[in-house]
Design an enzyme around this catalytic site. Structure first.
Site, PDB file in Angstrom:
ATOM      1  N   GLY B  15       0.738  -1.598  -0.083  1.00  0.00           N
ATOM      2  CA  GLY B  15       0.054  -0.125  -0.133  1.00  0.00           C
ATOM      3  C   GLY B  15       0.989   1.531   0.358  1.00  0.00           C
ATOM      4  O   GLY B  15       2.066   0.873   0.017  1.00  0.00           O
ATOM      5  N   THR B  94      -2.453   1.888  11.740  1.00  0.00           N
ATOM      6  CA  THR B  94      -4.466   1.532  11.216  1.00  0.00           C
ATOM      7  C   THR B  94      -5.169   2.909  12.115  1.00  0.00           C
ATOM      8  O   THR B  94      -5.014   2.351  13.328  1.00  0.00           O
ATOM      9  CB  THR B  94      -4.459   0.669  10.967  1.00  0.00           C
ATOM     10  OG1 THR B  94      -3.847   0.117   9.781  1.00  0.00           O
ATOM     11  CG2 THR B  94      -5.716   0.937  10.114  1.00  0.00           C
ATOM     12  N   TYR B 156       6.634  13.816  18.324  1.00  0.00           N
ATOM     13  CA  TYR B 156       7.675  14.394  17.727  1.00  0.00           C
ATOM     14  C   TYR B 156       8.101  15.913  18.149  1.00  0.00           C
ATOM     15  O   TYR B 156       9.393  15.987  18.414  1.00  0.00           O
ATOM     16  CB  TYR B 156       7.327  14.544  16.070  1.00  0.00           C
ATOM     17  CG  TYR B 156       6.720  13.438  15.262  1.00  0.00           C
ATOM     18  CD1 TYR B 156       6.386  11.719  16.019  1.00  0.00           C
ATOM     19  CD2 TYR B 156       5.692  13.631  13.936  1.00  0.00           C
ATOM     20  CE1 TYR B 156       5.364  11.505  14.883  1.00  0.00           C
ATOM     21  CE2 TYR B 156       4.565  13.423  13.503  1.00  0.00           C
ATOM     22  CZ  TYR B 156       5.101  11.436  14.134  1.00  0.00           C
ATOM     23  OH  TYR B 156       4.339  10.452  13.637  1.00  0.00           O
ATOM     24  N   GLU B 204      -3.637  13.127  27.406  1.00  0.00           N
ATOM     25  CA  GLU B 204      -4.750  14.477  26.365  1.00  0.00           C
ATOM     26  C   GLU B 204      -5.778  13.817  27.622  1.00  0.00           C
ATOM     27  O   GLU B 204      -6.149  12.467  28.038  1.00  0.00           O
ATOM     28  CB  GLU B 204      -4.970  14.300  24.780  1.00  0.00           C
ATOM     29  CG  GLU B 204      -4.666  12.980  25.160  1.00  0.00           C
ATOM     30  CD  GLU B 204      -4.823  12.437  22.696  1.00  0.00           C
ATOM     31  OE1 GLU B 204      -3.874  13.052  22.693  1.00  0.00           O
ATOM     32  OE2 GLU B 204      -5.868  11.495  22.619  1.00  0.00           O
ATOM     33  N   HIS B 243      -9.269  12.208  18.314  1.00  0.00           N
ATOM     34  CA  HIS B 243      -8.313  11.218  18.877  1.00  0.00           C
ATOM     35  C   HIS B 243      -9.747  10.332  19.018  1.00  0.00           C
ATOM     36  O   HIS B 243     -10.482  11.137  19.600  1.00  0.00           O
ATOM     37  CB  HIS B 243      -7.722  10.818  19.726  1.00  0.00           C
ATOM     38  CG  HIS B 243      -6.413  11.292  19.392  1.00  0.00           C
ATOM     39  ND1 HIS B 243      -5.172  11.416  20.698  1.00  0.00           N
ATOM     40  CD2 HIS B 243      -6.231  10.801  18.338  1.00  0.00           C
ATOM     41  CE1 HIS B 243      -4.147  11.663  19.287  1.00  0.00           C
ATOM     42  NE2 HIS B 243      -4.513  11.417  18.380  1.00  0.00           N
TER      43      HIS B 243
END
Lengths: 336, 284
Positions: B15, B94, B156, B204, B243
Site C-alpha cells: 500500500g 492503522t 515528534y 490528553e 482522537h
C-alpha cells in the site's frame, strides 16, 4: 454520529426498550390531551434552556418554540411516573468490555452523582439473567430485562459508543425511556449504512469542533491541535475551534479547512500549527495560499517537518511569515 | 521493546503508506525481513520480499515483530494473523478501526502473551537501533529519556525539543479509547530499563491512564523522575477532540483530574510542550 432523540428512540423500539407514544413533526399536529413537546436538537441541556414543554396546548408550544428557531419536534404522551432512574451502556476503556452504568438518581448530571455503579458484562457471554437482577437490585426497580438487553445490543450489534436513558421512568405498569442519547461510532458506520439512510442523514465524519472564541485553530494531529488551543488560551486568547487536518493532508484538504475556519464570522485571526511527518509542508503551504484567495483574515503559520524549505518558500513568496515554533506564532496572533 | 536485532514483518507493505514506511524503516537500519499483502506474494518492495500470508513469510524468515499498515476494514484480520503466526510484538498503525474490533483483538493478543501497540499510533523507536512505525527519524537521537505518548505529532514535537538529551525509547501508544498497551505498562518498562533515566508522559483528556501512571509514582512503583504534559485544557466536555479516545464521558479523565493526579504524585506538568526540556533539566 450523534442521533436525535427521536432517532435514538426509534432504535430503542427496535431493540425492545419501551418508549412513550409520540410523533415527530415540523408543524401543527392533531393531539388530544397533555403532552411533552421536545425540541429536536443535537445539543444537550434542552430542559435548562426551556426547549422542552409540558403542555395541554401542543400547537401553541410548537409555535412558541418555532419562534426560537427550532425546526423539528417530538410530541409525546405525558407519562405519569413515581420514580426516575439513570441507565446507560458503553464500552469500558480499560477492560475492553461493555458496561452498564446505573444510578437510582434519574435526570441527574451523572458526572456529579455519587450513586453510580458500573456492571461489567463481558462480550464473550453477553447479558445473563443475573446481570439483570444485579442492576434491578441496585436501582430498586423491577422489569429491566428489556432495557438492559436492549442497551447492550445497541453497543454490541449497532456499535453505538454510548446508549443512554436519562431518565428512565418507573410507572405502575413498567419502565419507559423518557429520553434517549445514542452516539453511533463513526468508524463502524460503514457496517450500518442502512441506519444512516433510515434516518435520511448525510453524515461525514469530521474533526471540526466549534468553540466560543475568536482565534481560529488548525493543526495536524489531535494532540498538537489541542496543545495549540491550550497555548492560545494560556497566552490570553480564546480558541474559536478545534480542527485537525489529519495525517498526510493534501493542499485541497488544507484549503478546505482554512476556508471553513475562516468562514466562521467570529474568527478574527487564524493560527495554523503543522509538524509534518507524513504531512508535507509544501502541500500545506500551497493549500494555505489557495485559501488566502477566499479568506481575508490574518494567518499565523507554524510550519516544520517534511519539505519544510519548500513550504516556507511558498509562504514567503505570498507574503506570509512562517514560524519555526508554535509559541511565537500564537503570541504574535494574540498581540496582533 | 525493540532492538537492532528485532526482525520485522510489514503487513500491508504494497500500500501507499506501507511501501513508503517499509523503505524508511529499512534505511533507518531496522531489520525488515519480509512484507505481506494477500495476492501479491512473489513481488518485492524496496528489495523486501513480499508474501501472501504471514505464515508464508515465516517459512522463509524468522521474525519477532510485525507492523500493520492494512486499511481499517481488514486490519483486524491482519492482527489475528500476526498473533496466530507467533509474533511477539504487533504494532498497529492503522486508524479508524471500529472499537469493537479492537476490543476483541486486543483481548486475543493479550491472552496469547503478545504485546500489541496501537491501533491508531505512530509506533515506536529506539533511536539508532530500530524504528517500527512512522515516526520521523530527524526528531530522535539516542539518549536517556523515555517518552510515552497518546499523540503522534506531539511526540515528534517533544522528541525534537529533548534532542540534546536524547531518547532511550519513544512509544506512541495511540489515540483510540481501547488500545493494546497502555501508558502504565510502558512506564513500568521504562522503570526497568537501565538505559532510561527520566520519563516523559504526554497525555490528553479522556480515560484514566494518566491518573493510573500518577498513582504508580505516588505509590513508589516508579522511582525515576517523571514529567508530564496533558493536552486538552480548553476542550469542551463530551466533544471528541480528533482522537477517538480524546473525549470525556461520565466525567472520567478530565484535564483537571489528570492535573490533580500528577500534582498529588509530585510530578511536574508542563503548561505547554515547550516547557518540557526545562522541567526535565530541573529534575535530578
Amino acid at each position: 454520529m450523534k442521533l436525535y432523540e427521536y432517532e435514538g428512540k426509534q432504535l430503542f423500539r427496535d431493540v425492545g426498550i419501551p418508549v412513550p407514544r409520540g410523533v415527530v413533526t415540523q408543524g401543527p399536529v392533531q393531539w388530544q390531551g397533555k403532552a411533552v413537546v421536545k425540541s429536536q436538537l443535537l445539543e444537550g441541556a434542552r430542559g435548562k434552556r426551556g426547549l422542552v414543554k409540558v403542555t395541554d396546548d401542543v400547537n401553541g408550544a410548537i409555535k412558541e418554540l418555532k419562534a426560537q428557531g427550532v425546526e423539528t419536534f417530538l410530541v409525546e404522551e405525558f407519562v405519569p411516573h413515581r420514580a426516575e432512574v439513570y441507565i446507560s451502556a458503553m464500552l469500558d476503556r480499560r477492560s475492553g468490555e461493555p458496561i452498564i452504568v446505573a444510578s437510582p438518581e434519574g435526570g441527574i448530571d451523572v458526572e456529579e452523582s455519587k450513586n453510580v455503579k458500573l456492571f461489567s458484562i463481558p462480550l464473550e457471554r453477553g447479558v445473563r439473567s443475573f446481570d439483570v437482577l444485579n442492576v434491578e437490585k441496585y436501582l430498586g426497580v423491577k422489569g429491566l430485562e428489556k432495557v438492559v438487553k436492549g442497551l447492550y445490543r445497541l453497543i454490541t450489534e449497532y456499535e453505538a459508543e454510548l446508549a443512554e436513558i436519562n431518565p428512565l421512568a418507573v410507572t405502575e405498569s413498567g419502565v419507559v425511556a423518557l429520553d434517549s442519547k445514542v452516539i453511533l461510532e463513526d468508524n463502524a458506520l460503514y457496517r450500518h449504512e442502512e441506519l444512516v439512510s433510515k434516518f435520511s442523514r448525510q453524515y461525514v465524519a469530521d474533526t471540526y469542533v466549534e468553540l466560543e472564541g475568536d482565534v481560529g485553530i488548525i493543526g495536524n494531529g489531535a494532540g498538537l491541535t489541542m496543545a495549540t488551543m491550550d497555548m492560545v488560551k494560556l497566552e490570553g486568547g480564546e480558541p474559536a475551534d478545534f480542527y485537525d487536518v489529519g495525517g498526510g493532508a493534501s493542499r485541497e484538504r488544507v484549503k478546505e479547512c482554512v476556508v471553513k475556519v475562516g468562514g466562521n464570522q467570529k474568527v478574527k485571526k487564524i493560527v495554523i500549527n503543522i509538524f509534518g511527518g507524513i504531512t508535507r509542508c509544501d502541500e500545506v503551504a500551497a493549500g494555505i495560499v489557495e485559501a488566502m484567495k477566499i479568506v481575508k483574515k490574518p494567518m499565523f503559520v507554524r510550519l516544520v517537518g517534511t519539505n519544510e524549505e519548500e513550504g516556507h518558500k511558498i509562504l514567503r513568496e505570498n507574503g506570509i511569515k512562517a514560524y519555526a515554533d508554535a509559541l511565537s506564532a500564537v503570541r504574535d496572533a494574540i498581540r496582533s | 521493546m525493540v532492538s537492532s536485532n528485532t526482525r520485522v514483518i510489514v503487513q500491508g507493505i504494497t500500500g501507499k503508506e506501507g511501501s513508503f514506511h517499509a523503505q524508511r524503516m529499512k534505511s533507518y537500519g531496522t531489520k525488515v525481513v519480509a512484507g505481506v499483502t494477500p495476492g501479491r506474494g512473489g513481488t518485492s518492495v524496496s528489495g523486501i520480499p513480499v508474501y501472501d500470508t504471514v505464515q508464508d513469510a515465516f517459512k522463509e524468515h524468522e521474525a519477532e515483530a510485525s507492523v500493520i499498515f492494512v486499511p481499517a476494514k481488514f486490519a483486524a484480520d491482519a492482527v489475528y494473523e500476526a498473533v496466530d503466526a507467533g509474533l511477539k510484538l504487533v504494532v498497529v498503525i492503522t486508524e479508524h478501526i471500529p472499537v469493537l474490533d479492537t476490543a476483541r483483538f486486543v483481548k486475543y493478543a493479550k491472552e496469547r502473551g503478545v504485546m500489541l501497540i496501537g491501533p491508531n499510533c505512530p509506533g515506536l523507536i529506539a533511536p539508532d537501533r530500530a524504528l517500527v512505525g512512522i515516526l520521523p527519524p530527524r526528531a530522535f537521537t539516542r539518549g536517556k529519556i523515555g517518552v510515552v505518548s497518546r499523540s503522534g505529532t506531539l511526540t515528534y514535537e517533544v522528541a525534537e525539543m529533548v534532542r540534546n538529551l536524547g531518547q532511550s525509547t519513544v512509544v506512541g501508544i495511540g489515540g483510540d479509547p481501547i488500545i493494546g498497551t497502555d501508558m502504565p505498562t510502558i512506564v513500568k518498562k521504562f522503570e526497568e530499563d537501565p538505559e532510561t533515566e527520566k520519563i516523559v508522559v504526554i497525555g490528553e483528556i479522556g480515560g484514566d491512564m494518566e491518573e493510573r501512571v500518577a498513582k504508580m509514582k505516588e505509590n513508589g512503583e516508579v522511582k525515576k523522575s517523571m514529567v508530564a504534559y496533558i493536552a486538552g485544557m480548553t476542550a469542551p466536555r463530551e466533544k471528541r477532540m480528533g482522537h477517538a479516545g480524546a473525549v470525556v464521558y461520565m466525567g472520567i479523565g478530565t484535564f483537571n483530574s489528570k492535573m490533580e493526579a500528577f500534582k498529588r504524585a509530585g510530578i511536574p506538568v508542563a503548561r505547554s510542550p515547550y516547557e518540557i526540556p526545562k522541567l526535565l533539566e530541573d529534575r535530578p
